[in-house]
Structure formats: structure tokens, C-alpha cells
Design an enzyme around this catalytic site. Structure first.
Site, PDB file in Angstrom:
ATOM      1  N   HIS A 180       0.850  -1.191   0.000  1.00  0.00           N
ATOM      2  CA  HIS A 180       0.000   0.000   0.000  1.00  0.00           C
ATOM      3  C   HIS A 180       0.884   1.239   0.000  1.00  0.00           C
ATOM      4  CE1 HIS A 180      -4.045  -1.603   1.846  1.00  0.00           C
ATOM      5  NE2 HIS A 180      -4.113  -1.518   0.543  1.00  0.00           N
ATOM      6  N   CYS A 223      -2.584   2.717   9.161  1.00  0.00           N
ATOM      7  CA  CYS A 223      -3.605   1.741   8.751  1.00  0.00           C
ATOM      8  C   CYS A 223      -4.812   1.780   9.680  1.00  0.00           C
ATOM      9  CB  CYS A 223      -3.023   0.328   8.723  1.00  0.00           C
ATOM     10  SG  CYS A 223      -1.939   0.010   7.341  1.00  0.00           S
TER      11      CYS A 223
END
Length: 275
Positions: free
Chosen positions: A174, A268
Site C-alpha cells: 500500500h 492503517c
């Protein structure tokens, strides 16, 4: 840039408690299904992160965790908001697909303009917004989780220019494992997580970026949250703490060892809400 410019801006965040957090499947290189998660410790660490943010003066909304969705604790992946408009996630892996619906329900309860994503994207996992850079710029990652077509879709939905950046190392699957906004116009990133062309783009756009190395990235030091002055990092990120301190920011450490088992850390677990 002088240190007098390192001023915090009050933020609003969304988090989801790890009430059902386990590592029962492996969809990134950091997940090991043979090592059990300590649920009590995960919740304690999550609460410390939430309290750290509220103690700094920020507002934290809480999204209810849902059974059967162990990765909901990674709240940043569910959507991406800019100026009251929300671009909803569409997860690559079926194990996480229902998380997008839970996030959509949250935004439906407010005054948000919600647009459901047509193309695969994982919210703030692969999008970062810098409102003070070039009039308001979105950095967007692709290569592992987000379809490049989602970048054009996000630009149409959000009305901000989107810079596509190709991720090339599966360990940093990511964007938020390889790059972070330190304030409204400055970033830190790990160059080797990106293609050579994307590295050139980043150097051109952000010549004064704080450069991380592989050890920083592997410690999830780039998976951080910053309010423009206070940079919240996990406790492993000691070298990165010194780098951001040298750039005039104030590092704040939080222990998140249990969340790292699922391939995530501070960022996150925290979605920024931008009404």
C-alpha cells in the site's frame, strides 16, 4: 523550512476497535497465520493510539467492529475523503469486501457526499491528500491493491489532481507503507518502494522530502499519522523518529506490535475525515 512553520492542525479521525482482529488468512507478506494474535493486547494498544490522538486535541470517531471482518481495525482502507466528498473503497480481496459496506453506512449517517468506487481501490491505504501542495494534490499508489483506473475515477469524484505512483516491492503493498504526509505540503517516503519513473516524479514534486531507508520501511515507520507537528509512530521507528525530529517535527511513539501482525501500523488504523 523554518521550525516555526511546524504547527499542528486539529484533525478528525475514524478508527475501528480490534474486537474481532485475528490473522486467519494471509493477503500480504506480513501476515503469518501460524502466530496467534493476543486480542487483549491488541485492544490495549489500539486504545493507547486513540487516546494519544485525543490527548493531542483531535476528534476520533469510532466505527463499530463487525464479526467476520478481522481486518476492520485497519480503518484507513475503507474510504478516502476530501472536502466533504467520500470516495468509497472496493477491496481487492473478497475477505475484506464487506468492510466497504460498513464504511459506506458510516458516511451515510452524516452530511457527506458519498461516491461508491467502481474500480478496485483501498481508500487511504493507497491515497494521500496534501491540501497545501500545488493547490491541493492527491498522491495515489498502484501495483498491488489498487487498480490504476481508480486514480482517474478518484480525480473525477474528488476534483483534485491525482499523481499516480507505481509500487514495485510487495513488502510495501500500500502507498501508506511507503509514503506519508508530514503536514499539508511535505512528505516522507522510501524511494525503492517505487518504480524509477515514480521516484523521479516524487523528487521533482517534493525535493525537500524526508527520505526513509529500507529499515525504516520494514519497521512500518512510514505508516504514520501526523497533524503537522506531532508525528505518531510505532515504537520500532526510532531511526525515523530522529529523521522527523531533525526536520522540525515532534515524534510521538505508540506500541502497535499486535497490529503489525496483520501488516499495518499507525496509519492503517486511522482514517482522516476531511469534511
Amino acid at each position: 523550512m523554518s521550525y516555526t512553520e511546524r504547527l499542528p492542525r486539529i484533525r478528525t479521525y475514524l478508527m475501528c476497535p480490534p474486537e474481532h482482529f485475528t490473522v486467519e488468512y494471509a493477503i500480504n507478506p506480513w501476515m503469518d497465520t501460524t502466530v496467534p494474535v493476543d486480542p487483549a493486547l491488541a485492544l490495549k494498544q489500539w486504545e493507547l493510539l486513540r487516546n494519544t490522538l485525543t490527548d493531542l486535541g483531535h476528534t476520533v470517531h469510532v466505527l463499530d467492529a463487525r464479526p467476520g471482518l478481522p481486518d476492520m481495525v485497519y480503518a484507513a482502507n475503507g474510504a478516502f475523503s476530501v472536502d466533504g466528498t467520500v470516495y468509497g473503497a472496493r477491496f481487492k480481496h473478497p475477505e475484506r469486501a464487506a468492510e466497504a459496506i460498513a464504511h459506506q453506512h458510516f458516511y451515510a449517517g452524516g452530511t457527506w457526499n458519498f461516491a461508491e468506487g467502481v474500480h478496485v481501490n483501498e481508500g487511504e491505504g493507497d491515497f494521500a491528500y496534501l491540501p497545501g501542495a500545488y493547490g491541493g494534490l492527491i498522491l495515489a499508489g498502484h501495483g498491488f491493491r489498487t487498480d490504476p483506473a481508480a486514480h482517474a475515477e478518484a480525480q473525477e469524484v474528488l476534483g483534485r489532481p491525482v499523481i499516480s505512483l507505481r509500487l514495485v516491492d510487495p513488502a510495501f503493498y500500500h502507498l501508506d507503507t511507503a509514503l506519508a504526509a508530514l503536514d499539508d505540503k511535505h512528505i516522507t517516503y522510501y524511494p525503492d518502494a517505487f518504480s524509477a519513473a515514480s521516484q523521479r516524479v516524487l523528487r521533482q514534486l517534493f525535493p525537500d522530502a524526508v527520505i526513509a531507508d529500507r529499515a525504516d520501511a520494514e519497521a512500518f515507520a512510514l505508516n504514520l499519522v501526523s497533524d503537522g507537528r506531532h508525528v505518531i509512530l510505532n515504537t520500532e521507528s526510532t531511526a525515523m523518529a530522529e529523521k522527523v525530529r531533525a526536520a522540525g517535527y515532534s515524534p510521538v511513539h505508540v506500541e502497535l506490535s499486535e497490529l503489525k501482525r496483520g501488516g499495518g501500523s499507525v496509519k492503517c488504523a486511522v482514517a482522516e475525515l476531511r469534511p
